[in-house]
Every structure is written in structure tokens, then in C-alpha cells.
Motif scaffolding. Structure first.
Motif, PDB file in Angstrom:
ATOM      1  N   UNK A   1      81.410   0.231-112.339  1.00  0.00           N
ATOM      2  CA  UNK A   1      82.352   0.039-111.237  1.00  0.00           C
ATOM      3  C   UNK A   1      82.207   1.155-110.199  1.00  0.00           C
ATOM      4  N   UNK A   2      81.892   2.376-110.668  1.00  0.00           N
ATOM      5  CA  UNK A   2      81.716   3.494-109.746  1.00  0.00           C
ATOM      6  C   UNK A   2      80.501   3.283-108.853  1.00  0.00           C
ATOM      7  N   UNK A   3      79.358   2.888-109.445  1.00  0.00           N
ATOM      8  CA  UNK A   3      78.154   2.673-108.628  1.00  0.00           C
ATOM      9  C   UNK A   3      78.314   1.441-107.760  1.00  0.00           C
ATOM     10  N   UNK A   4      79.094   0.507-108.231  1.00  0.00           N
ATOM     11  CA  UNK A   4      79.362  -0.696-107.445  1.00  0.00           C
ATOM     12  C   UNK A   4      80.146  -0.345-106.177  1.00  0.00           C
ATOM     13  N   UNK A   5      81.088   0.578-106.325  1.00  0.00           N
ATOM     14  CA  UNK A   5      81.884   0.996-105.171  1.00  0.00           C
ATOM     15  C   UNK A   5      81.027   1.788-104.183  1.00  0.00           C
ATOM     16  N   UNK A   6      80.143   2.652-104.715  1.00  0.00           N
ATOM     17  CA  UNK A   6      79.290   3.463-103.843  1.00  0.00           C
ATOM     18  C   UNK A   6      78.303   2.598-103.064  1.00  0.00           C
ATOM     19  N   UNK A   7      77.885   1.479-103.662  1.00  0.00           N
ATOM     20  CA  UNK A   7      76.871   0.598-103.032  1.00  0.00           C
ATOM     21  C   UNK A   7      77.512  -0.682-102.516  1.00  0.00           C
TER      22      UNK A   7
ATOM     23  N   UNK B   1      68.280  -7.187 -99.761  1.00  0.00           N
ATOM     24  CA  UNK B   1      67.245  -7.512-100.755  1.00  0.00           C
ATOM     25  C   UNK B   1      66.898  -6.287-101.597  1.00  0.00           C
ATOM     26  N   UNK B   2      66.025  -6.481-102.596  1.00  0.00           N
ATOM     27  CA  UNK B   2      65.764  -5.429-103.576  1.00  0.00           C
ATOM     28  C   UNK B   2      65.196  -4.176-102.920  1.00  0.00           C
ATOM     29  N   UNK B   3      64.136  -4.324-102.080  1.00  0.00           N
ATOM     30  CA  UNK B   3      63.491  -3.151-101.486  1.00  0.00           C
ATOM     31  C   UNK B   3      64.447  -2.383-100.588  1.00  0.00           C
ATOM     32  N   UNK B   4      65.143  -3.012 -99.651  1.00  0.00           N
ATOM     33  CA  UNK B   4      66.139  -2.259 -98.854  1.00  0.00           C
ATOM     34  C   UNK B   4      67.263  -1.672 -99.704  1.00  0.00           C
ATOM     35  N   UNK B   5      67.619  -2.395-100.804  1.00  0.00           N
ATOM     36  CA  UNK B   5      68.663  -1.872-101.684  1.00  0.00           C
ATOM     37  C   UNK B   5      68.221  -0.557-102.321  1.00  0.00           C
ATOM     38  N   UNK B   6      66.966  -0.544-102.844  1.00  0.00           N
ATOM     39  CA  UNK B   6      66.451   0.688-103.446  1.00  0.00           C
ATOM     40  C   UNK B   6      66.338   1.800-102.419  1.00  0.00           C
ATOM     41  N   UNK B   7      65.935   1.422-101.207  1.00  0.00           N
ATOM     42  CA  UNK B   7      65.836   2.428-100.155  1.00  0.00           C
ATOM     43  C   UNK B   7      67.219   2.959 -99.783  1.00  0.00           C
ATOM     44  N   UNK B   8      68.231   2.068 -99.837  1.00  0.00           N
ATOM     45  CA  UNK B   8      69.605   2.507 -99.569  1.00  0.00           C
ATOM     46  C   UNK B   8      70.110   3.466-100.631  1.00  0.00           C
ATOM     47  N   UNK B   9      69.748   3.191-101.918  1.00  0.00           N
ATOM     48  CA  UNK B   9      70.141   4.103-102.996  1.00  0.00           C
ATOM     49  C   UNK B   9      69.463   5.462-102.808  1.00  0.00           C
ATOM     50  N   UNK B  10      68.139   5.430-102.466  1.00  0.00           N
ATOM     51  CA  UNK B  10      67.424   6.673-102.249  1.00  0.00           C
ATOM     52  C   UNK B  10      68.034   7.462-101.093  1.00  0.00           C
ATOM     53  N   UNK B  11      68.390   6.777-100.039  1.00  0.00           N
ATOM     54  CA  UNK B  11      69.001   7.458 -98.880  1.00  0.00           C
ATOM     55  C   UNK B  11      70.350   8.077 -99.238  1.00  0.00           C
ATOM     56  N   UNK B  12      71.143   7.344-100.043  1.00  0.00           N
ATOM     57  CA  UNK B  12      72.453   7.849-100.454  1.00  0.00           C
ATOM     58  C   UNK B  12      72.301   9.110-101.307  1.00  0.00           C
ATOM     59  N   UNK B  13      71.357   9.074-102.260  1.00  0.00           N
ATOM     60  CA  UNK B  13      71.135  10.237-103.113  1.00  0.00           C
ATOM     61  C   UNK B  13      70.600  11.421-102.315  1.00  0.00           C
ATOM     62  N   UNK B  14      69.714  11.135-101.341  1.00  0.00           N
ATOM     63  CA  UNK B  14      69.212  12.219-100.481  1.00  0.00           C
ATOM     64  C   UNK B  14      70.350  12.883 -99.734  1.00  0.00           C
ATOM     65  N   UNK B  15      71.273  12.070 -99.205  1.00  0.00           N
ATOM     66  CA  UNK B  15      72.413  12.600 -98.458  1.00  0.00           C
ATOM     67  C   UNK B  15      73.326  13.422 -99.377  1.00  0.00           C
ATOM     68  N   UNK B  16      73.568  12.892-100.575  1.00  0.00           N
ATOM     69  CA  UNK B  16      74.422  13.619-101.523  1.00  0.00           C
ATOM     70  C   UNK B  16      73.811  14.972-101.897  1.00  0.00           C
ATOM     71  N   UNK B  17      72.522  14.973-102.234  1.00  0.00           N
ATOM     72  CA  UNK B  17      71.872  16.212-102.654  1.00  0.00           C
ATOM     73  C   UNK B  17      71.884  17.242-101.523  1.00  0.00           C
ATOM     74  N   UNK B  18      71.577  16.807-100.311  1.00  0.00           N
ATOM     75  CA  UNK B  18      71.540  17.748 -99.178  1.00  0.00           C
ATOM     76  C   UNK B  18      72.937  18.310 -98.910  1.00  0.00           C
ATOM     77  N   UNK B  19      73.957  17.461 -98.957  1.00  0.00           N
ATOM     78  CA  UNK B  19      75.323  17.882 -98.671  1.00  0.00           C
ATOM     79  C   UNK B  19      75.803  18.909 -99.711  1.00  0.00           C
ATOM     80  N   UNK B  20      75.493  18.637-100.975  1.00  0.00           N
ATOM     81  CA  UNK B  20      75.938  19.543-102.034  1.00  0.00           C
ATOM     82  C   UNK B  20      75.145  20.852-102.020  1.00  0.00           C
ATOM     83  N   UNK B  21      73.840  20.774-101.730  1.00  0.00           N
ATOM     84  CA  UNK B  21      73.043  21.998-101.650  1.00  0.00           C
ATOM     85  C   UNK B  21      73.531  22.889-100.506  1.00  0.00           C
ATOM     86  N   UNK B  22      73.919  22.277 -99.406  1.00  0.00           N
ATOM     87  CA  UNK B  22      74.434  23.038 -98.275  1.00  0.00           C
ATOM     88  C   UNK B  22      75.782  23.687 -98.624  1.00  0.00           C
ATOM     89  N   UNK B  23      76.618  22.926 -99.361  1.00  0.00           N
ATOM     90  CA  UNK B  23      77.909  23.455 -99.775  1.00  0.00           C
ATOM     91  C   UNK B  23      77.748  24.598-100.769  1.00  0.00           C
TER      92      UNK B  23
END
Length: 585
Positions: free
Chosen positions: A43-49, A56-78
Motif C-alpha cells: 500500500x505504501x509503494x502504491x501510494x508513492x506511485x 506502460x512498463x518502461x515509463x513506469x520503471x523509469x518513473x520509479x528510478x526517477x523517484x528514487x534518484x530524487x529521494x536519494x539526492x534530497x536525503x544526501x543533501x539533508x
């Protein structure tokens, strides 16, 4: 707690038990949850996505990768801006728990085992095993309020009692890598032959009736989050990095004297749980800084020339020190500060004039605006004598329930019938004692009032009275000149108006206006014959004149002999003094 659910609804109780208690009850979980309450990751990953899942599958995977990239950068900066030993949320929790554990008492059992009292239950803390009988320290691995208080008692800082997973190092290690976009061209992909030869077909689906739902239904939590806005979380994260305490003090504030200035900062330190040290203190300057040497918090106040007032010239109201690095629960107000506040508040409460009340209450406001707000919200009419609407007749008790509770300290433990009998017995004792005292009292006024008037008669001896009319007089000689109206029973000092007992000024004015014809003289005194005191002539020859001093010789040389007519202090005639007087009295 589960028994209450079962008692209210057996169906709910059965459902919760069938859902497996280990999955939703924190204390029943086998292992350590580390304060992670999420048990439905899907349910948590469902809410995030909720938006990319429509792709479609390829844009979905790219969206997950983009979300994780944003999360990692934001937390590393913090993390790069975070200089404390523990994570932001844990630092905030420890700061709150330090505040809650201030009043607890600690009783050592061994070097690492201590009993902490003062909370709803007495807790046994083992610092080496990192356990507490309250259960919170055992499960979360973050020191509870009892463990923090016990740690302070033995000189251990909170961060040394916290699990490694809550440290900034563990947080930094979790996000030290980066999620990079796919930069390898399609021609460079290494695809197995089986995958290349396989034919991937879309899954069989059946279109549901109605319009497609774009997102899942909002839960109560979603609605609360949306109402609070997206910036609330960011502000909470940045709260610890910069913890301002400027609401109590700011640059340019004026204080009556250094004592008031010290009191304000003691209350500020007590409210925000920090220590400070005095770096410079004399009659003209007062400088302080945070006890933590790496912290930027500090203040400098200077005395205004020719006065006692101090003004804050420089103030840095941002703390950069971590709550987990503290070795105690923060500075407490000194007995002098607390006693001063109580004395000032009592003076304001006891003031008879509105002018005196406002002047004294302004000192309380200058020391602590928080206390000012509390006293104003408590309704000034209830605790300030001069603000009361009506006459209190010097009765200061405004909580009769507490008074009767104190009088019935022992009988209130009895059943109803013995309690009523004890009240009746107490009132009987009071009435008999007072009736016996009244039978022996022969004065016109009560004992306390007679004593008050007697003290005030002594205090008014040096006063001077200037009549305005027959009943209105001006009395001088006290700290203020008072206008007394005997007919209206008022005095500008305010005491006569409120207590209805003549103040020292009214007593002096009353003595002034009573004429000789109105004196009440007993008949025995009128008929008595007053004779002069018996005197005895001293032995020897009368001394003709006293020895001349240097001053007398100077005066005699400056003035003529005829100007030096001496008057006798015994008979009032001239030509001789008291020692050579021969006149009868």
C-alpha cells in the motif's frame, strides 16, 4: 487494552485476533520494529506511485528510478547539513523526553541499574542492557524519558544510549550511493538469447464498468496530510538544524536592571532546555554564550549610561548544538529568580492603587511574557485586589474549596456519615472557641482590627494635615501625599477604600478634625486637681554662670553685651539660666 475492545464488540475482538496480533501490536512483534509502524508495504509503494502506475512498463520503471534518484539526492543533501550525532527525528524525540523527565527522581541500584520515580509508574532502567520496565526503550532502542534521566544521573549522554541505526553515520551510509539514469545505449545492452527469442504478450484483462479511477480512495491520513500541506514535513525536518529561541528575547530589548535581565535568560534557558555560561559580567556589560562550545547561540547586553537599564546589543538566537549531546536536562531558574517573581507578583496582587499595580505588573511582563499571558488569562479581577469589582474586606482567599479541603484533611478519608459528623464537630469547636473569645473582648472593634489601627497610629505620628473642608484633608509626610475624605471613607492611597478600615492617613486626619468640645473626658479627670511636681533645691552655692566655650567667646567678641540676653528654660524669664533659677514652679 484488547479486553476493552472485546468488551465493547466481540466481533471486533475476534477480527483483530484472527489478523494475527504479531502483525499489528508493537509489543507482540518478534524482533525490533525500530519505531516503524508500516506493515503494508504494498500500500505504501502504491501510494508513492499513484501517478506513474498508469504508465506502460518502461515509463513506469523509469518513473520509479526517477523517484528514487530524487529521494536519494534530497536525503544526501539533508544529511550533508546535519552535524548532530543522531538523526533529526530522534534528536527531536530526545529533546521532548528531556523536558518530560525534568521532575523525575533517580535512585541508583548499581552503576548501570537505576530506579526512576516521578512518572505514572516507577521504572527500572538498565543502561548496559538498554532496557526500561516501561517497555519503550526495549522496543524502539531510543532512550525513553526514564533512561535519559538515569543517564544524566550517571553522566552518560543520550546519544551513547541510542542504537547505531539511529545515528547520522548509519543514515549517511544508507544513502551514500547514487541512483543514476540508464546511460548505456540500446546497442550496448547484453540481452540473453532466451529473452530475445521470447514473445511477450500483454496480460489478459477485462475492462471494468464505468470510468477509470485515477487514484485510490483517500484515507483519513491522506486528508490530514493534504490539509497540512507539503511544506509541513520540510519545516519539521529543518526545525532541529536551526532551533530559534527568539520569542522571549530580541535585540534592542530593555530591562530595568541586570537582575531582571538574568531572570529573563534563566527562564529562556529553562523553557528551551539548554545551558549557558557567563563570559563577561560587570556593572556595564553582561555577555553569555551556550555551554556547548560549537554552538553559535549567545547574547551581549550593555548598561545605558547614567541609569540601571540594560539593553541587548547583540543576540544570536539560533542553537546549533544537539539535544543528544547534553549531559543534563537544561538550566533551571535560580531560587532568587523564582522568589523575585513571586514577590513581584505578590506586590502586584496586594497593590491598593491601579497605578501601583500596573507599575509592578510591568516588571513581571518584562521578565517573562509567558507568565504575563498566563496571569492575564487567569482573569486579573480574581487575583488583583485593586481590580476586584466590589469590596473583599481584606479576604484574600479565592479558592474556598481548597480551604475546606485543607480543614478536612483527615476526615475526608471517612465514609459519608462519619465525614458529616466530623464537619459538625469541627464547626461546634470553632463556634464555641470564638464565642468564648468574644465574651472576653470589651473593645468596640475586633481583635485584628484593633491591632491594625494601633500599628497605624504609631506610623502616622510624623504626618502633617492640611484641611481643605471640614471632612476633606490633605495628609503629607508619607511616600505620597494622600487626599482623605472622612465622610465618604476614602483615601487616595486606596487602602481605606478597599478594606474599609481607616488607613494611617485617615486616622491622622480624624485626630485633626475632632474639636476640643467634642472630647470625651471622664468626670474623674475633670474634678481632679493637678499640682506641680515636688522639687528639691540642690546643695551648695548656686552657680552664677556656665563656663564659656570657644564659640561663646567668639560670639561675645562679635556682638555687644546687651544682645546676649539669656532665657531660662525653667521659668522662661531672662537674665539667668536653669541652674541659677530661684523662681518657684
Amino acid at each position: 487494552m484488547i479486553a476493552h475492545f472485546c468488551n465493547i464488540s466481540p466481533a471486533i475482538g475476534n477480527y483483530l485476533m484472527e489478523a494475527d496480533v504479531k502483525k499489528w501490536a508493537r509489543c507482540q512483534f518478534h524482533g525490533y520494529m525500530y519505531d516503524t509502524r508500516t506493515n503494508n508495504h504494498a500500500e505504501s509503494i502504491n501510494y508513492a506511485l499513484r501517478s506513474p502506475r498508469e504508465f506502460p512498463v518502461i515509463p513506469l520503471l523509469d518513473g520509479i528510478r526517477e523517484m528514487l534518484t530524487r529521494w536519494f539526492f534530497k536525503r544526501k543533501k539533508l544529511i550533508s547539513k546535519h552535524t548532530h550525532r543522531l538523526t533529526i527525528d530522534v534528536e527531536e524525540k530526545i529533546d521532548r523526553r528531556i523536558e518530560k523527565g525534568k521532575t523525575f527522581g533517580v535512585y541508583p541500584v548499581t552503576d548501570s541499574q537505576l530506579l526512576v520515580k516521578g512518572d505514572t509508574i516507577d521504572c527500572f532502567v538498565d543502561l548496559d542492557k538498554r532496557t526500561c520496565s516501561c517497555g519503550k526503550y526495549n522496543l524502539l532502542k531510543i532512550p525513553c524519558r526514564h533512561a535519559i534521566k538515569a543517564g544524566f544521573f550517571v553522566g552518560r549522554e543520550p546519544y551513547t544510549l541510542t542504537d547505531f541505526l539511529y545515528t547520522t553515520g548509519a543514515w549517511r551510509e544508507a544513502y551514500h550511493e547514487s541512483i543514476n539514469p540508464i546511460s548505456v545505449h540500446k546497442d550496448g545492452w547484453s540481452v540473453p538469447q532466451v529473452v530475445e527469442n521470447s514473445e511477450v504478450l500483454p496480460p489478459e484483462t477485462r475492462r471494468s464498468l464505468g470510468r477509470n479511477r485515477k487514484r485510490r480512495y483517500e484515507t483519513v491520513e491522506d486528508k490530514i496530510r493534504s490539509s497540512q500541506g507539503s511544506q509541513g514535513g520540510q519545516l519539521r525536518k529543518e526545525k532541529l538544524a536551526k532551533s530559534p529561541v527568539v520569542e522571549l528575547v530580541k535585540t534592542g530589548d530593555l530591562f530595568l536592571n541586570k537582575t531582571v535581565l538574568k531572570a529573563r535568560f534563566e527562564l529562556c534557558a529553562m523553557k528551551h532546555n539548554f545551558h549557558y555560561t557567563v563570559t563577561n559580567s560587570n556593572k556595564s556589560v553582561w555577555c553569555i554564550r551556550c555551554a556547548d562550545k560549537v554552538c553559535f547561540w549567545g547574547a551581549r547586553a550593555e548598561c545605558l549610561k547614567g541609569s540601571t537599564y540594560f539593553i541587548i546589543k547583540k543576540y544570536v538566537g539560533v542553537h546549533s548544538c544537539a539535544p543528544s549531546s547534553k549531559t543534563s536536562a537544561g538550566k533551571t531558574a535560580s531560587a532568587k529568580t523564582i522568589g523575585g517573581l513571586i514577590c513581584i507578583n505578590m506586590k502586584a496582587s496586594n497593590a491598593y492603587r491601579v497605578v501601583d499595580f500596573k507599575k509592578t505588573f510591568a516588571h513581571v511582563c518584562n521578565i517573562s511574557p509567558t507568565i504575563e499571558n498566563y496571569l492575564m488569562e487567569a482573569d486579573v479581577k480574581k487575583w488583583a485586589r485593586c481590580q476586584f469589582h466590589g469590596y473583599r474586606y481584606d479576604i484574600r482567599t479565592n479558592n474556598p474549596a481548597e480551604s475546606i479541603n485543607s480543614a478536612l484533611h483527615s476526615p475526608r478519608e471517612f465514609p459519608v456519615i462519619p465525614l458529616l459528623d466530623s464537619i459538625r464537630e469541627m464547626l461546634t469547636h470553632w463556634f464555641f472557641k470564638r464565642k468564648k473569645l468574644i465574651s472576653k473582648h470589651t473593645h468596640r472593634l475586633t481583635i485584628d482590627v484593633e491591632e491594625n489601627i494601633d500599628r497605624r497610629i504609631k506610623k502616622r505620628k510624623t504626618f502633617r494635615v492640611y484641611p481643605v473642608t471640614d471632612s476633606q484633608l490633605l495628609v503629607k509626610g508619607d511616600t505620597i501625599d494622600c487626599f482623605v475624605d472622612l465622610d465618604k471613607r476614602t483615601c487616595s492611597c486606596g487602602k481605606y477604600d478597599l478594606l474599609k478600615i481607616p488607613c494611617r492617613h485617615a486616622i491622622k486626619a480624624g485626630f485633626f478634625v475632632v474639636p476640643e468640645d467634642g472630647w470625651s473626658v471622664p468626670k474623674v479627670v475633670e474634678n481632679s486637681e493637678m499640682l506641680p511636681p515636688e522639687t528639691r533645691r540642690s546643695l551648695g552655692r548656686n552657680r552664677k554662670r556656665r563656663y564659656e566655650t570657644v564659640e561663646d567667646k567668639i560670639r561675645s567678641s562679635q556682638r555687644s553685651q546687651g544682645d546676649q540676653l539669656r532665657m531660662c528654660s525653667r521659668c522662661g524669664l531672662g537674665g539667668h539660666n536653669r541652674a541659677t533659677c530661684k523662681m518657684p514652679i
